[in-house]
Design an enzyme around this catalytic site. Structure first.
Site, PDB file in Angstrom:
ATOM      1  CG  LEU A  44       7.574  18.452  32.184  1.00 12.18           C
ATOM      2  CD1 LEU A  44       6.502  18.181  31.134  1.00 12.18           C
ATOM      3  CD2 LEU A  44       7.206  17.772  33.505  1.00 12.18           C
ATOM      4  CB  SER A  45      12.963  14.455  31.915  1.00  7.84           C
ATOM      5  OG  SER A  45      11.883  13.703  31.404  1.00  7.84           O
ATOM      6  CD  GLU A  46      14.311  14.700  26.744  1.00  7.26           C
ATOM      7  OE1 GLU A  46      14.250  15.660  25.938  1.00  7.26           O
ATOM      8  OE2 GLU A  46      15.376  14.158  27.071  1.00  7.26           O
ATOM      9  CB  THR A  47       9.619  20.176  25.950  1.00 11.88           C
ATOM     10  OG1 THR A  47       9.314  20.484  27.324  1.00 11.88           O
ATOM     11  CG2 THR A  47       8.563  20.811  25.060  1.00 11.88           C
ATOM     12  CB  CYS A  71      13.804  11.832  23.867  1.00 17.28           C
ATOM     13  SG  CYS A  71      12.753  11.708  25.338  1.00 17.28           S
TER      14      CYS A  71
END
Length: 261
Positions: A44-47, A71
């Site tokens: 995903l774009s961020e974890t 983020c």
């Protein structure tokens, strides 16, 4: 080892829209190579990774290829998990971060409001590479600490651009924000970050640290309604508060489970 994980769609009230983020709850910090491997596996774009401390939580964010300094959507997702899945019993959560200092998220009705730093951009000279990468020359170009911002005249233009990611990755910036006045909101945007493993981010809270002071100045007001016009789309309720920006949105639970490593 079992790691509880939630996947949250941020800046939307319904699943399958907004920006998905994974939120992993840790007892103690694991080695960075493990954190990065989990983020790459999630793809995903961020974890986001959280460890509880005496005042709230330590928070870090990873894309599939690198750790990032700030983020927004994964912070919103982390707060949603604590408020609605872990039953945090206060109206505000304090997140301590390594590169962006303390960040708070507060419940405001059905919105979660993040208190983030304001990062007003400075005008800069447009590059030929940027115009070629975007497929159209912007009206103005600005730069912040990490990103370039290209300003266009219309929402239709911003929504219709199909950038060349290989050219965008050649630019000396974390990512590229494109923005314009909105047809049914104050402003719209999109965000591209191929250099950090995110060709297009569906909704980008950190970009609004730049967008909010810019559009507040242009429009002459501090309360702003924004939309990110990616394919998934997202909605943000924004306020400029001196050297801070308030970024509020909704979120929806998509998945909860357990990582086994």
């Amino acid at each position: 080892m079992n790691i509880p994980m939630y996947q949250i769609d941020a800046f939307t009230a319904t699943v399958f829209s907004g920006n998905p983020a994974a939120v992993c709850l840790l007892d103690t910090w694991l080695d960075d190579t493990v954190l990065q491997a989990v983020a790459a596996e999630n793809n995903l774009s961020e974890t986001a990774f959280l460890v509880q401390n005496t005042t709230g939580f330590d928070l870090r964010w990873f894309t599939p290829v690198t750790e990032v300094a700030l983020c927004g959507h994964a912070t919103l997702a982390s707060a949603f998990v604590q408020f609605y899945c872990q039953h945090w019993n206060k109206d505000t959560i304090l997140f301590d971060t390594r590169h962006s200092g303390p960040l708070t998220v507060a419940r405001k009705g059905d919105l979660l409001e993040m208190d983030f730093p304001s990062r007003p951009p400075a005008a800069c000279e447009p590059s030929d590479t940027l115009s070629r990468a975007l497929g159209e020359a912007p009206r103005q170009v600005y730069e912040s600490d990490e990103d370039l911002m290209a300003v266009f005249d219309s929402e239709t233009t911003v929504a219709g651009l199909q950038p060349d990611m290989s050219l965008l990755a050649q630019l000396d910036s974390r990512g590229i924000i494109i923005t314009a006045p909105g047809d049914h909101c104050d402003f719209v945007s999109r965000f591209f970050g191929p250099k950090v493993g995110i060709p297009e981010d569906p909704v980008t809270g950190s970009a609004h640290c730049v967008l909010i002071p810019f559009w507040a100045s242009k429009l002459g007001k501090n309360d702003l309604h924004a939309r990110q016009v990616s394919q998934r789309g997202g909605e943000l309720f924004c306020q400029l508060a001196h050297d801070r920006v308030m970024i509020a949105g909704r979120a929806a639970l998509y998945l909860e489970g357990m990582i086994k490593i």
